[in-house]
Design an enzyme around this catalytic site. Structure first.
Site, short mmCIF file in Angstrom:
data_model
loop_
_atom_site.label_atom_id
_atom_site.label_comp_id
_atom_site.label_asym_id
_atom_site.label_seq_id
_atom_site.Cartn_x
_atom_site.Cartn_y
_atom_site.Cartn_z
N GLY A 67 0.83 -1.19 0.00
CA GLY A 67 0.00 0.00 0.00
C GLY A 67 0.87 1.24 0.00
O GLY A 67 2.04 1.20 0.39
N GLN A 101 2.83 9.93 1.63
CA GLN A 101 4.13 9.25 1.66
C GLN A 101 5.02 9.64 0.49
O GLN A 101 6.23 9.37 0.51
CB GLN A 101 3.94 7.73 1.67
CG GLN A 101 3.33 7.21 2.96
CD GLN A 101 3.21 5.71 2.93
OE1 GLN A 101 2.20 5.18 2.48
NE2 GLN A 101 4.25 5.03 3.38
N CYS A 120 6.33 0.05 7.64
CA CYS A 120 5.92 1.20 6.84
C CYS A 120 7.09 1.69 5.99
O CYS A 120 8.21 1.82 6.50
CB CYS A 120 5.44 2.31 7.76
SG CYS A 120 4.85 3.77 6.88
N LEU A 121 6.81 1.95 4.73
CA LEU A 121 7.84 2.44 3.83
C LEU A 121 8.38 3.80 4.26
O LEU A 121 9.50 4.16 3.92
CB LEU A 121 7.29 2.53 2.40
CG LEU A 121 6.87 1.19 1.78
CD1 LEU A 121 6.15 1.42 0.46
CD2 LEU A 121 8.07 0.27 1.61
N HIS A 130 -4.31 0.98 7.86
CA HIS A 130 -2.98 1.59 7.89
C HIS A 130 -2.90 2.74 6.89
O HIS A 130 -2.43 3.83 7.22
CB HIS A 130 -1.94 0.51 7.57
CG HIS A 130 -0.52 0.97 7.58
ND1 HIS A 130 0.38 0.55 8.52
CD2 HIS A 130 0.16 1.79 6.76
CE1 HIS A 130 1.56 1.10 8.27
NE2 HIS A 130 1.45 1.87 7.20
N GLU A 131 -3.38 2.51 5.66
CA GLU A 131 -3.31 3.55 4.62
C GLU A 131 -4.24 4.73 4.94
O GLU A 131 -3.87 5.89 4.74
CB GLU A 131 -3.63 2.97 3.25
CG GLU A 131 -2.66 1.91 2.78
CD GLU A 131 -1.19 2.30 2.87
OE1 GLU A 131 -0.85 3.49 2.68
OE2 GLU A 131 -0.38 1.41 3.14
N HIS A 143 -2.69 6.99 7.35
CA HIS A 143 -1.72 7.90 6.71
C HIS A 143 -2.41 9.17 6.22
O HIS A 143 -1.86 10.27 6.33
CB HIS A 143 -1.05 7.24 5.51
CG HIS A 143 0.21 6.51 5.82
ND1 HIS A 143 1.31 7.10 6.39
CD2 HIS A 143 0.53 5.20 5.64
CE1 HIS A 143 2.27 6.21 6.54
NE2 HIS A 143 1.81 5.04 6.10
#
Length: 177
Positions: A46, A51, A106-107, A148-149, A152
């Site tokens: 995702g 991000q 997480c990226l 999670h997304e 963000h």
């Protein structure tokens, strides 16, 4: 399509609520395609627009349901097809009473993973890439990824909700958003 740079903490945009998408034009389609390519290249399951330093209520998710179970059970089985979701201005409409703990990464927070409690199942209302309304019911790992997304997009990171956070060893396997 082009790869976009993924920003990391302490980049301020990661802590701000993203702005709603109001224009469904060629630029938005290009952004969506770039986000998909960036997520795949990372690799992640995702990616939310903040991000890549863009304040828009937009996230992409790509995952094969049951993928985390199948890897352990039968390595020779054919891979399940991944499903791609584009979520614009998403909101969680309903949540299950049941919550489950799970490990997330997480990226935008490389080098850390954490144990996070999430709803087992959720219903999400959003717009697709063409501006048409969609309603999705997801559970299990897919529900975790969606939550999670969407976090963000509201300036919330998994570390804010984690019961504990640690640097992973080679034995720790987790999908990164």
């Amino acid at each position: 399509m082009a790869l976009r740079q993924i920003v990391h903490l302490p980049e301020p945009i990661l802590r701000r609520k993203a702005k709603p998408v109001t224009r469904f034009d060629k630029d938005l389609q290009t952004l969506i395609d770039d986000m998909i390519e960036t997520m795949r290249e990372a690799p992640g399951v995702g990616l939310a627009a903040p991000q890549i330093n863009i304040s828009q209520q937009l996230a992409v998710v790509e995952y094969a349901e049951g993928e985390e179970d199948d890897e352990e059970e039968n390595e020779d089985a054919p891979a399940k097809p991944k499903k791609l979701y584009v979520l614009i201005n998403p909101e969680i409409a309903k949540v299950s009473d049941e919550k489950v703990m799970g490990v997330e990464g997480c990226l935008s927070i490389p080098g850390l993973i954490g144990e996070v409690e999430r709803h087992e199942a959720i219903q999400v209302k959003a717009l697709n890439r063409h501006g048409s309304p969609v309603k999705l019911k997801v559970d299990g790992w897919m529900a975790r990824i969606f939550q999670h997304e969407i976090d963000h997009l509201n300036g919330v990171l998994f570390t804010d909700k984690a019961a504990r956070v640690w640097k992973p060893s080679e034995d720790d396997q987790t999908e990164l958003d």
